[in-house]
Design a protein around this motif. Structure first.
Motif, PDB file in Angstrom:
ATOM      1  N   GLY A  71      32.842  11.398 -19.175  1.00 13.30           N
ATOM      2  CA  GLY A  71      31.597  12.139 -19.337  1.00 13.30           C
ATOM      3  C   GLY A  71      31.733  13.533 -18.761  1.00 13.30           C
ATOM      4  N   THR A  72      30.842  14.427 -19.162  1.00 10.63           N
ATOM      5  CA  THR A  72      30.837  15.789 -18.643  1.00 10.63           C
ATOM      6  C   THR A  72      29.539  16.022 -17.896  1.00 10.63           C
ATOM      7  N   ASN A  73      29.595  16.857 -16.885  1.00 14.16           N
ATOM      8  CA  ASN A  73      28.440  17.182 -16.061  1.00 14.16           C
ATOM      9  C   ASN A  73      28.444  18.685 -15.835  1.00 14.16           C
ATOM     10  N   TYR A  74      27.585  19.396 -16.539  1.00 14.38           N
ATOM     11  CA  TYR A  74      27.515  20.856 -16.414  1.00 14.38           C
ATOM     12  C   TYR A  74      26.850  21.222 -15.095  1.00 14.38           C
ATOM     13  N   ILE A  75      27.479  22.124 -14.356  1.00 16.67           N
ATOM     14  CA  ILE A  75      26.898  22.669 -13.134  1.00 16.67           C
ATOM     15  C   ILE A  75      26.818  24.175 -13.329  1.00 16.67           C
ATOM     16  N   GLY A  76      25.608  24.698 -13.366  1.00 19.23           N
ATOM     17  CA  GLY A  76      25.429  26.123 -13.599  1.00 19.23           C
ATOM     18  C   GLY A  76      23.996  26.526 -13.368  1.00 19.23           C
ATOM     19  N   ASP A  77      23.620  27.667 -13.924  1.00 20.00           N
ATOM     20  CA  ASP A  77      22.277  28.174 -13.674  1.00 20.00           C
ATOM     21  C   ASP A  77      21.224  27.596 -14.608  1.00 20.00           C
ATOM     22  N   VAL A  78      21.607  26.757 -15.545  1.00 18.58           N
ATOM     23  CA  VAL A  78      20.661  26.042 -16.398  1.00 18.58           C
ATOM     24  C   VAL A  78      20.799  24.564 -16.070  1.00 18.58           C
ATOM     25  N   ASN A 124      26.011  19.878 -22.178  1.00 21.26           N
ATOM     26  CA  ASN A 124      24.648  20.300 -22.457  1.00 21.26           C
ATOM     27  C   ASN A 124      23.820  20.245 -21.189  1.00 21.26           C
ATOM     28  N   SER A 125      22.730  20.997 -21.183  1.00 18.56           N
ATOM     29  CA  SER A 125      21.825  20.967 -20.052  1.00 18.56           C
ATOM     30  C   SER A 125      20.500  21.593 -20.454  1.00 18.56           C
ATOM     31  N   SER A 126      19.509  21.435 -19.603  1.00 18.47           N
ATOM     32  CA  SER A 126      18.159  21.886 -19.899  1.00 18.47           C
ATOM     33  C   SER A 126      17.434  22.200 -18.593  1.00 18.47           C
ATOM     34  N   ASP A 127      16.473  23.098 -18.662  1.00 17.35           N
ATOM     35  CA  ASP A 127      15.646  23.416 -17.491  1.00 17.35           C
ATOM     36  C   ASP A 127      14.496  22.437 -17.284  1.00 17.35           C
ATOM     37  N   PHE A 128      14.289  21.512 -18.174  1.00 20.81           N
ATOM     38  CA  PHE A 128      13.150  20.604 -18.109  1.00 20.81           C
ATOM     39  C   PHE A 128      13.492  19.341 -17.316  1.00 20.81           C
ATOM     40  N   LEU A 171      14.826  12.801 -14.294  1.00 18.56           N
ATOM     41  CA  LEU A 171      14.439  13.016 -15.682  1.00 18.56           C
ATOM     42  C   LEU A 171      12.931  13.143 -15.811  1.00 18.56           C
ATOM     43  N   SER A 172      12.479  14.088 -16.600  1.00 19.62           N
ATOM     44  CA  SER A 172      11.061  14.162 -16.912  1.00 19.62           C
ATOM     45  C   SER A 172      10.775  13.174 -18.041  1.00 19.62           C
ATOM     46  N   GLU A 173       9.497  12.978 -18.334  1.00 23.69           N
ATOM     47  CA  GLU A 173       9.126  11.973 -19.334  1.00 23.69           C
ATOM     48  C   GLU A 173       9.693  12.281 -20.714  1.00 23.69           C
ATOM     49  N   ASN A 174       9.774  13.559 -21.067  1.00 25.32           N
ATOM     50  CA  ASN A 174      10.251  13.929 -22.401  1.00 25.32           C
ATOM     51  C   ASN A 174      11.736  14.302 -22.421  1.00 25.32           C
ATOM     52  N   GLN A 175      12.430  14.102 -21.311  1.00 21.18           N
ATOM     53  CA  GLN A 175      13.843  14.471 -21.226  1.00 21.18           C
ATOM     54  C   GLN A 175      14.704  13.225 -21.357  1.00 21.18           C
ATOM     55  N   LYS A 176      15.560  13.201 -22.334  1.00 17.65           N
ATOM     56  CA  LYS A 176      16.492  12.082 -22.461  1.00 17.65           C
ATOM     57  C   LYS A 176      17.736  12.342 -21.621  1.00 17.65           C
ATOM     58  N   ASN A 177      18.494  11.309 -21.391  1.00 19.56           N
ATOM     59  CA  ASN A 177      19.747  11.440 -20.661  1.00 19.56           C
ATOM     60  C   ASN A 177      20.658  12.374 -21.437  1.00 19.56           C
ATOM     61  N   SER A 178      21.080  13.470 -20.810  1.00 21.63           N
ATOM     62  CA  SER A 178      21.839  14.477 -21.545  1.00 21.63           C
ATOM     63  C   SER A 178      23.268  14.613 -21.046  1.00 21.63           C
ATOM     64  N   MET A 179      23.855  13.530 -20.574  1.00 13.30           N
ATOM     65  CA  MET A 179      25.252  13.595 -20.174  1.00 13.30           C
ATOM     66  C   MET A 179      26.117  13.797 -21.412  1.00 13.30           C
ATOM     67  N   GLY A 180      27.064  14.694 -21.321  1.00 17.87           N
ATOM     68  CA  GLY A 180      27.966  14.948 -22.430  1.00 17.87           C
ATOM     69  C   GLY A 180      29.130  13.971 -22.416  1.00 17.87           C
ATOM     70  N   TYR A 181      30.062  14.177 -23.310  1.00 23.28           N
ATOM     71  CA  TYR A 181      31.204  13.283 -23.422  1.00 23.28           C
ATOM     72  C   TYR A 181      32.492  14.099 -23.480  1.00 23.28           C
TER      73      TYR A 181
END
Length: 166
Positions: free
Chosen positions: A32-39, A89-93, A53-63
């Protein structure tokens, strides 16, 4: 893109055809991948647990997956080649995100394709079938070429960069 996929397929076929002796090693890479950055989340250890995780945020671990081939020239020198495909991938939510991050609302999904050629040098003779030579410190060096496909919500089209690394 299709041409690159065809080259990867041919590479795999050639690698599989020549890996018939103990001087050749072939393996699979996956994870799996885990982005570490400003987003994205600021919790870098286990960022995808349910507390973050917020209610509308799915698990976004990459591969990440790939293939590696090694040619043992002797007990000390090894040539190495590999090809990998990664998705980050990553998100501010996220729960606990600062208000400015939620207002900013950045998110992204990037694909990375990478090929690598390298050499390894073992300081001691290495032989896995020997009880005395099962361990050796080693150094590794190589060249890597990465093709990074960047897609952001603020851009109209996907951008690709080629990165050459030593």
């Amino acid at each position: 893109m299709l041409r690159f996929k065809a080259l990867k397929f041919i590479f795999v076929l050639i690698t599989l055809n020549i890996s018939y002796s103990q001087d050749n090693e072939i393996g699979l890479i996956f994870g799996g991948t885990n982005y570490i950055g400003d987003v994205g989340p600021t919790t870098y250890i286990s960022p995808f647990n349910n507390q973050n995780l917020s209610e509308n945020q799915k698990n976004s671990m990459g591969y990440a997956f790939g293939i590696i081939y090694k040619k043992n020239l002797n007990n000390r020198i090894i040539l190495r080649s590999s090809a990998r495909i990664l998705k980050i991938n990553s998100s501010d939510f996220w729960k606990g995100s600062s208000d400015y991050r939620k207002q900013r609302g950045f998110y992204f999904t990037n694909n990375i394709e990478e090929v690598e050629l390298g050499i390894e040098f073992n300081f001691l003779d290495f032989d896995i079938s020997s009880e005395t030579n099962e361990f050796t410190p080693y150094v590794s060096s190589g060249l890597s070429l990465s093709l990074i496909h960047i897609s952001e919500p603020t851009r109209q089209a996907e951008i690709s960069y080629a990165v050459f690394c030593l």
